[in-house]
Design a protein around this motif. Structure first.
Motif, PDB file in Angstrom:
ATOM      1  N   ASN A 137       2.379  18.680  -6.784  1.00 46.20           N
ATOM      2  CA  ASN A 137       3.969  18.669  -7.782  1.00 46.20           C
ATOM      3  C   ASN A 137       5.516  18.968  -7.182  1.00 46.20           C
ATOM      4  O   ASN A 137       6.206  18.099  -7.980  1.00 46.20           O
ATOM      5  CB  ASN A 137       3.416  20.330  -8.675  1.00 46.20           C
ATOM      6  CG  ASN A 137       1.604  19.903  -9.201  1.00 46.20           C
ATOM      7  OD1 ASN A 137       1.736  18.846  -9.392  1.00 46.20           O
ATOM      8  ND2 ASN A 137       1.485  21.172  -9.074  1.00 46.20           N
ATOM      9  N   SER A 138       6.003  18.892  -6.372  1.00 45.85           N
ATOM     10  CA  SER A 138       7.081  19.010  -6.009  1.00 45.85           C
ATOM     11  C   SER A 138       7.367  17.537  -5.234  1.00 45.85           C
ATOM     12  O   SER A 138       8.627  17.102  -4.941  1.00 45.85           O
ATOM     13  CB  SER A 138       7.251  20.092  -4.821  1.00 45.85           C
ATOM     14  OG  SER A 138       6.302  19.925  -4.173  1.00 45.85           O
ATOM     15  N   PHE A 139       6.457  16.592  -5.292  1.00 47.50           N
ATOM     16  CA  PHE A 139       7.339  15.133  -5.022  1.00 47.50           C
ATOM     17  C   PHE A 139       8.289  14.399  -5.976  1.00 47.50           C
ATOM     18  O   PHE A 139       6.545  13.836  -7.002  1.00 47.50           O
ATOM     19  CB  PHE A 139       6.291  14.530  -3.943  1.00 47.50           C
ATOM     20  CG  PHE A 139       6.752  13.669  -3.180  1.00 47.50           C
ATOM     21  CD1 PHE A 139       7.775  13.446  -2.378  1.00 47.50           C
ATOM     22  CD2 PHE A 139       5.764  12.387  -3.709  1.00 47.50           C
ATOM     23  CE1 PHE A 139       8.076  12.240  -1.548  1.00 47.50           C
ATOM     24  CE2 PHE A 139       6.197  10.638  -2.918  1.00 47.50           C
ATOM     25  CZ  PHE A 139       7.491  11.104  -2.361  1.00 47.50           C
ATOM     26  N   PRO A 140       8.973  13.990  -6.087  1.00 46.61           N
ATOM     27  CA  PRO A 140       9.112  13.464  -7.559  1.00 46.61           C
ATOM     28  C   PRO A 140       9.106  11.582  -7.573  1.00 46.61           C
ATOM     29  O   PRO A 140       8.770  11.145  -8.475  1.00 46.61           O
ATOM     30  CB  PRO A 140      10.868  13.425  -6.932  1.00 46.61           C
ATOM     31  CG  PRO A 140      11.176  13.526  -5.963  1.00 46.61           C
ATOM     32  CD  PRO A 140      10.329  14.513  -4.967  1.00 46.61           C
TER      33      PRO A 140
ATOM     34  N   GLU B 268       0.369   8.235  -5.928  1.00 50.14           N
ATOM     35  CA  GLU B 268      -0.899   8.908  -4.796  1.00 50.14           C
ATOM     36  C   GLU B 268      -0.465  10.793  -4.678  1.00 50.14           C
ATOM     37  O   GLU B 268      -0.990  11.621  -5.028  1.00 50.14           O
ATOM     38  CB  GLU B 268      -2.075   8.228  -4.112  1.00 50.14           C
ATOM     39  CG  GLU B 268      -2.508   8.080  -4.835  1.00 50.14           C
ATOM     40  CD  GLU B 268      -3.980   8.394  -5.169  1.00 50.14           C
ATOM     41  OE1 GLU B 268      -3.786   9.428  -5.437  1.00 50.14           O
ATOM     42  OE2 GLU B 268      -3.522   7.074  -6.505  1.00 50.14           O
ATOM     43  N   LEU B 269       0.752  10.903  -3.506  1.00 48.48           N
ATOM     44  CA  LEU B 269       1.438  11.933  -2.788  1.00 48.48           C
ATOM     45  C   LEU B 269       2.425  12.602  -4.325  1.00 48.48           C
ATOM     46  O   LEU B 269       2.031  13.687  -5.114  1.00 48.48           O
ATOM     47  CB  LEU B 269       2.497  11.460  -2.329  1.00 48.48           C
ATOM     48  CG  LEU B 269       2.031  10.997  -0.792  1.00 48.48           C
ATOM     49  CD1 LEU B 269       3.199  10.952  -0.464  1.00 48.48           C
ATOM     50  CD2 LEU B 269       1.297  12.462  -0.785  1.00 48.48           C
TER      51      LEU B 269
ATOM     52  N   PRO C  25       0.841  -1.295   0.226  1.00 48.06           N
ATOM     53  CA  PRO C  25      -0.181  -0.154   0.232  1.00 48.06           C
ATOM     54  C   PRO C  25       1.007   1.451   0.074  1.00 48.06           C
ATOM     55  O   PRO C  25       0.788   2.222  -0.259  1.00 48.06           O
ATOM     56  CB  PRO C  25      -0.941  -0.529   1.492  1.00 48.06           C
ATOM     57  CG  PRO C  25      -0.687  -1.276   1.415  1.00 48.06           C
ATOM     58  CD  PRO C  25       0.577  -2.423   0.724  1.00 48.06           C
ATOM     59  N   ASN C  26       2.525   0.671  -0.120  1.00 47.76           N
ATOM     60  CA  ASN C  26       2.423   1.935   0.507  1.00 47.76           C
ATOM     61  C   ASN C  26       3.165   2.725  -0.832  1.00 47.76           C
ATOM     62  O   ASN C  26       3.672   4.414  -1.097  1.00 47.76           O
ATOM     63  CB  ASN C  26       4.469   1.689   1.509  1.00 47.76           C
ATOM     64  CG  ASN C  26       3.928   2.470   2.566  1.00 47.76           C
ATOM     65  OD1 ASN C  26       3.093   2.652   3.060  1.00 47.76           O
ATOM     66  ND2 ASN C  26       3.921   1.776   3.892  1.00 47.76           N
ATOM     67  N   ASP C  27       3.365   1.269  -2.082  1.00 54.92           N
ATOM     68  CA  ASP C  27       3.680   1.831  -2.990  1.00 54.92           C
ATOM     69  C   ASP C  27       2.606   2.516  -4.089  1.00 54.92           C
ATOM     70  O   ASP C  27       2.885   4.171  -4.315  1.00 54.92           O
ATOM     71  CB  ASP C  27       3.998   0.463  -3.816  1.00 54.92           C
ATOM     72  CG  ASP C  27       4.134  -0.025  -3.595  1.00 54.92           C
ATOM     73  OD1 ASP C  27       5.769  -0.191  -3.280  1.00 54.92           O
ATOM     74  OD2 ASP C  27       5.113  -1.445  -3.408  1.00 54.92           O
ATOM     75  N   THR C  28       1.660   2.679  -3.345  1.00 54.46           N
ATOM     76  CA  THR C  28       0.118   3.237  -3.815  1.00 54.46           C
ATOM     77  C   THR C  28       0.253   5.101  -3.383  1.00 54.46           C
ATOM     78  O   THR C  28      -0.013   5.667  -4.183  1.00 54.46           O
ATOM     79  CB  THR C  28      -1.264   2.770  -3.432  1.00 54.46           C
ATOM     80  OG1 THR C  28      -1.142   1.367  -3.940  1.00 54.46           O
ATOM     81  CG2 THR C  28      -2.133   3.406  -4.334  1.00 54.46           C
TER      82      THR C  28
END
Length: 65
Positions: free
Chosen positions: A24-27, A18-19, A11-14
């Motif tokens: 926008n600044s999160f790669p 989502e993040l 679930p952390n992959d998902t």
């Protein structure tokens, strides 16, 4: 947000995906750090497990000194 630290659960992959969409600044996966403490805990448990007494022999093991 610079990075996110989490365990290796799927679930952390998902959540990371989502993040990426929400912030926008999160790669994304490039800045995901798997929790070293969690990995170390799993390794330690697997090493210690070899010393466990099987349940059917537990009472007998406690009686022996």
């Amino acid at each position: 947000m610079l990075s996110i630290t989490c365990d290796n659960a799927s679930p952390n992959d998902t959540m990371t995906t989502e993040l990426t969409d929400l912030i926008n600044s999160f790669p994304g996966d490039a800045n995901r750090t798997c929790c070293f403490a969690h990995i170390l805990n799993l390794v330690a448990k697997s090493i210690i497990r070899q010393f466990d007494v099987p349940k059917k022999h537990a009472d007998m093991a406690l009686d022996q000194e």
